[in-house]
Write an enzyme that holds these catalytic residues in place. Sequence first.
Site, PDB file in Angstrom:
ATOM      1  N   GLN A  16       0.941  -1.168  -0.134  1.00  0.00           N
ATOM      2  CA  GLN A  16       0.086  -0.063   0.063  1.00  0.00           C
ATOM      3  C   GLN A  16       0.747   0.923  -0.046  1.00  0.00           C
ATOM      4  O   GLN A  16       2.044   1.140   0.547  1.00  0.00           O
ATOM      5  CB  GLN A  16      -0.899  -0.015   1.143  1.00  0.00           C
ATOM      6  CG  GLN A  16      -0.239  -0.003   2.397  1.00  0.00           C
ATOM      7  CD  GLN A  16      -1.288  -0.193   3.779  1.00  0.00           C
ATOM      8  OE1 GLN A  16      -2.532  -0.114   3.565  1.00  0.00           O
ATOM      9  NE2 GLN A  16      -0.649  -0.009   4.911  1.00  0.00           N
ATOM     10  N   HIS A  43       0.989  -4.583   2.692  1.00  0.00           N
ATOM     11  CA  HIS A  43      -0.416  -4.816   3.398  1.00  0.00           C
ATOM     12  C   HIS A  43      -0.693  -6.600   3.666  1.00  0.00           C
ATOM     13  O   HIS A  43      -0.805  -6.747   4.779  1.00  0.00           O
ATOM     14  CB  HIS A  43      -1.683  -4.584   2.183  1.00  0.00           C
ATOM     15  CG  HIS A  43      -2.942  -4.703   2.716  1.00  0.00           C
ATOM     16  ND1 HIS A  43      -3.893  -4.307   2.284  1.00  0.00           N
ATOM     17  CD2 HIS A  43      -3.340  -5.857   3.686  1.00  0.00           C
ATOM     18  CE1 HIS A  43      -5.227  -4.477   2.830  1.00  0.00           C
ATOM     19  NE2 HIS A  43      -4.916  -5.556   3.562  1.00  0.00           N
ATOM     20  N   PHE A  93      -2.887  -5.768  12.937  1.00  0.00           N
ATOM     21  CA  PHE A  93      -2.861  -5.886  11.392  1.00  0.00           C
ATOM     22  C   PHE A  93      -2.053  -7.071  11.295  1.00  0.00           C
ATOM     23  O   PHE A  93      -2.562  -7.708  10.448  1.00  0.00           O
ATOM     24  CB  PHE A  93      -2.246  -4.581  11.149  1.00  0.00           C
ATOM     25  CG  PHE A  93      -2.211  -4.326   9.427  1.00  0.00           C
ATOM     26  CD1 PHE A  93      -3.221  -4.946   8.821  1.00  0.00           C
ATOM     27  CD2 PHE A  93      -1.271  -3.696   8.913  1.00  0.00           C
ATOM     28  CE1 PHE A  93      -3.150  -4.937   7.348  1.00  0.00           C
ATOM     29  CE2 PHE A  93      -1.322  -3.481   7.469  1.00  0.00           C
ATOM     30  CZ  PHE A  93      -2.299  -3.984   6.810  1.00  0.00           C
ATOM     31  N   HIS A  96      -4.307 -10.090  12.117  1.00  0.00           N
ATOM     32  CA  HIS A  96      -5.140 -10.057  11.256  1.00  0.00           C
ATOM     33  C   HIS A  96      -4.641 -10.860   9.800  1.00  0.00           C
ATOM     34  O   HIS A  96      -5.415 -11.703   9.299  1.00  0.00           O
ATOM     35  CB  HIS A  96      -5.902  -8.771  11.005  1.00  0.00           C
ATOM     36  CG  HIS A  96      -6.749  -9.125   9.763  1.00  0.00           C
ATOM     37  ND1 HIS A  96      -8.211  -9.359   9.877  1.00  0.00           N
ATOM     38  CD2 HIS A  96      -6.521  -8.516   8.353  1.00  0.00           C
ATOM     39  CE1 HIS A  96      -9.085  -9.027   8.762  1.00  0.00           C
ATOM     40  NE2 HIS A  96      -7.656  -8.686   7.896  1.00  0.00           N
ATOM     41  N   GLU A  97      -3.449 -10.382   9.430  1.00  0.00           N
ATOM     42  CA  GLU A  97      -3.179 -11.113   8.097  1.00  0.00           C
ATOM     43  C   GLU A  97      -2.473 -12.522   8.204  1.00  0.00           C
ATOM     44  O   GLU A  97      -2.884 -13.255   7.324  1.00  0.00           O
ATOM     45  CB  GLU A  97      -1.858 -10.003   7.661  1.00  0.00           C
ATOM     46  CG  GLU A  97      -2.120  -8.529   7.208  1.00  0.00           C
ATOM     47  CD  GLU A  97      -3.250  -8.635   6.034  1.00  0.00           C
ATOM     48  OE1 GLU A  97      -3.054  -9.341   5.009  1.00  0.00           O
ATOM     49  OE2 GLU A  97      -4.307  -8.179   6.148  1.00  0.00           O
ATOM     50  N   LYS A 100      -5.820 -14.574   8.737  1.00  0.00           N
ATOM     51  CA  LYS A 100      -6.811 -14.800   7.744  1.00  0.00           C
ATOM     52  C   LYS A 100      -6.047 -15.253   6.366  1.00  0.00           C
ATOM     53  O   LYS A 100      -6.597 -16.220   5.683  1.00  0.00           O
ATOM     54  CB  LYS A 100      -7.360 -13.260   7.111  1.00  0.00           C
ATOM     55  CG  LYS A 100      -8.087 -13.014   5.925  1.00  0.00           C
ATOM     56  CD  LYS A 100      -8.891 -11.727   5.899  1.00  0.00           C
ATOM     57  CE  LYS A 100      -9.735 -11.685   4.813  1.00  0.00           C
ATOM     58  NZ  LYS A 100     -10.373 -10.322   4.553  1.00  0.00           N
ATOM     59  N   HIS A 101      -4.840 -14.761   6.108  1.00  0.00           N
ATOM     60  CA  HIS A 101      -4.071 -15.080   4.874  1.00  0.00           C
ATOM     61  C   HIS A 101      -3.166 -16.240   5.312  1.00  0.00           C
ATOM     62  O   HIS A 101      -2.794 -17.214   4.490  1.00  0.00           O
ATOM     63  CB  HIS A 101      -3.518 -14.065   4.072  1.00  0.00           C
ATOM     64  CG  HIS A 101      -4.690 -12.971   3.845  1.00  0.00           C
ATOM     65  ND1 HIS A 101      -5.243 -13.687   2.582  1.00  0.00           N
ATOM     66  CD2 HIS A 101      -5.047 -11.771   4.214  1.00  0.00           C
ATOM     67  CE1 HIS A 101      -6.258 -12.340   2.436  1.00  0.00           C
ATOM     68  NE2 HIS A 101      -6.065 -11.373   3.322  1.00  0.00           N
TER      69      HIS A 101
HETATM   70  P1  5GP Z   1      -7.360  -7.398   4.699  1.00  0.00           P
HETATM   71  O1  5GP Z   1      -8.709  -8.301   5.358  1.00  0.00           O
HETATM   72  O2  5GP Z   1      -8.085  -6.433   3.787  1.00  0.00           O
HETATM   73  O3  5GP Z   1      -6.274  -8.005   4.416  1.00  0.00           O
HETATM   74  O4  5GP Z   1      -7.255  -6.140   5.846  1.00  0.00           O
HETATM   75  C1  5GP Z   1      -7.887  -5.205   6.030  1.00  0.00           C
HETATM   76  C2  5GP Z   1      -7.924  -5.172   7.694  1.00  0.00           C
HETATM   77  O5  5GP Z   1      -7.002  -4.848   8.157  1.00  0.00           O
HETATM   78  C3  5GP Z   1      -9.261  -4.198   7.837  1.00  0.00           C
HETATM   79  O6  5GP Z   1      -9.707  -4.863   8.937  1.00  0.00           O
HETATM   80  C4  5GP Z   1      -8.209  -3.063   8.277  1.00  0.00           C
HETATM   81  O7  5GP Z   1      -8.995  -2.117   9.339  1.00  0.00           O
HETATM   82  C5  5GP Z   1      -7.001  -3.460   8.996  1.00  0.00           C
HETATM   83  N1  5GP Z   1      -5.954  -2.737   8.961  1.00  0.00           N
HETATM   84  C6  5GP Z   1      -5.137  -2.361   9.934  1.00  0.00           C
HETATM   85  N2  5GP Z   1      -4.133  -1.305   9.454  1.00  0.00           N
HETATM   86  C7  5GP Z   1      -4.416  -1.151   8.110  1.00  0.00           C
HETATM   87  C8  5GP Z   1      -3.575  -0.546   6.965  1.00  0.00           C
HETATM   88  O8  5GP Z   1      -2.506   0.137   7.289  1.00  0.00           O
HETATM   89  N3  5GP Z   1      -4.071  -0.981   5.661  1.00  0.00           N
HETATM   90  C9  5GP Z   1      -5.057  -1.704   5.492  1.00  0.00           C
HETATM   91  N4  5GP Z   1      -5.272  -1.688   4.197  1.00  0.00           N
HETATM   92  N5  5GP Z   1      -5.710  -2.291   6.343  1.00  0.00           N
HETATM   93  C10 5GP Z   1      -5.429  -2.109   7.471  1.00  0.00           C
HETATM   94  P1  5GP Z   2     -11.274  -4.872   0.056  1.00  0.00           P
HETATM   95  O1  5GP Z   2     -12.782  -5.325  -0.134  1.00  0.00           O
HETATM   96  O2  5GP Z   2     -10.937  -3.975   0.752  1.00  0.00           O
HETATM   97  O3  5GP Z   2     -10.583  -5.044  -1.315  1.00  0.00           O
HETATM   98  O4  5GP Z   2     -10.671  -6.232   0.363  1.00  0.00           O
HETATM   99  C1  5GP Z   2     -10.995  -6.818   1.840  1.00  0.00           C
HETATM  100  C2  5GP Z   2     -10.064  -7.866   2.411  1.00  0.00           C
HETATM  101  O5  5GP Z   2     -10.500  -8.918   1.475  1.00  0.00           O
HETATM  102  C3  5GP Z   2      -8.417  -7.769   1.715  1.00  0.00           C
HETATM  103  O6  5GP Z   2      -8.014  -6.919   2.964  1.00  0.00           O
HETATM  104  C4  5GP Z   2      -8.132  -9.277   2.027  1.00  0.00           C
HETATM  105  O7  5GP Z   2      -7.955  -9.735   3.152  1.00  0.00           O
HETATM  106  C5  5GP Z   2      -9.219  -9.697   0.966  1.00  0.00           C
HETATM  107  N1  5GP Z   2      -9.196  -9.660  -0.332  1.00  0.00           N
HETATM  108  C6  5GP Z   2      -9.689  -8.780  -1.365  1.00  0.00           C
HETATM  109  N2  5GP Z   2      -9.322  -9.119  -2.614  1.00  0.00           N
HETATM  110  C7  5GP Z   2      -8.641 -10.281  -2.608  1.00  0.00           C
HETATM  111  C8  5GP Z   2      -8.009 -11.007  -3.513  1.00  0.00           C
HETATM  112  O8  5GP Z   2      -8.036 -10.803  -4.676  1.00  0.00           O
HETATM  113  N3  5GP Z   2      -7.105 -12.019  -3.243  1.00  0.00           N
HETATM  114  C9  5GP Z   2      -7.139 -12.407  -1.898  1.00  0.00           C
HETATM  115  N4  5GP Z   2      -6.327 -13.580  -1.309  1.00  0.00           N
HETATM  116  N5  5GP Z   2      -7.760 -11.442  -0.849  1.00  0.00           N
HETATM  117  C10 5GP Z   2      -8.428 -10.509  -1.150  1.00  0.00           C
END
Ligand code: 5GP
Ligand code: 5GP
Length: 216
Positions: A16, A43, A93, A96-97, A100-101
């Site tokens: 990001q 991210h 954060f 969470h990563e 989830k991933h």
């Molecule tokens: P994602 O699920 O999309 O991988 O991660 C987004 C989640 O991480 C959201 O709940 C968001 O509030 C949290 N988050 C915390 N810090 C950050 C940041 O610096 N950037 C983004 N994109 N998400 C963050």
């Molecule tokens: P957003 O809706 O903000 O684009 O994504 C929310 C969250 O969904 C991301 O932080 C990430 O955890 C997951 N996500 C969104 N798009 C993708 C994708 O194309 N691939 C994967 N693996 N995760 C995704």
Amino acid sequence: VCAASQDFDFFYFVQQWPASYCDTRRSCCYPFTGKPDEDFSIHGLWPNYENGKWPQNCDPESSLDESEISDLISTMEKNWPSLACPSSDGVRFWSHEWMKHGTCSGLGERAYFQTALDFKNKSNLLQNLKNAGIHPRNGEHYSVESIKKAIEDGVGHTPFIECNVDSQGNHQVYQVYLCVDSSASNFIDCPVFPHGRRCGSKIEFPPFSSTDHDDF
Ligand code: 5GP
Ligand code: 5GP
Ligand code: 5GP
């Protein structure tokens, strides 16, 4: 860990641009360690299928064990800061990563974070853009194609650029997606790009100056 948790095709490695996270109507909060550098930050490293879907939360029992990454914390604070509000130390954060991933990655926790840090260094995004004359600057507009080309010239693979919209309505570079093979060894050409995150044809690449955001 069951075999199914490693059953995916490739990773998205997503970085990001902090200025673009912060200058939206929603704004941001700096981490406790202070304002991040004007640089791309991590991210996440996201397992994905070639059909565009992805696995997530592959081990609901797991949680982030900070002791496994204690020696990486200072590097992560610098390269993987959290800009969400309220201000934090990043652990939420990262946790969470990982949950989830990371739990779907087939990597151990430490390897998951170390690998992402290594790919950030290898991608060298900001320098690759600067080498092509693309600098963070207010009021300057760049084509998505020129940004993609600059990164492709440096990394060897075409990225996907995701845009968002600043508080004045300008479209801008928000996230850069590169693809990594499923063993997390090398960048590869993306088998599929994410859907539905278009940019305008001319976009901004905003600087991360301290006047550009509200800190709560
Ligand atoms: P994602 O699920 O999309 O991988 O991660 C987004 C989640 O991480 C959201 O709940 C968001 O509030 C949290 N988050 C915390 N810090 C950050 C940041 O610096 N950037 C983004 N994109 N998400 C963050
Ligand atoms: P957003 O809706 O903000 O684009 O994504 C929310 C969250 O969904 C991301 O932080 C990430 O955890 C997951 N996500 C969104 N798009 C993708 C994708 O194309 N691939 C994967 N693996 N995760 C995704
Ligand atoms: P295409 O039909 O080639 O998939 O998409 C063409 C449109 O997508 C054009 O408006 C072009 O500027 C935009 N585009 C091309 N590459 C990217 C990219 O990496 N990210 C986003 N968000 N849009 C792109």
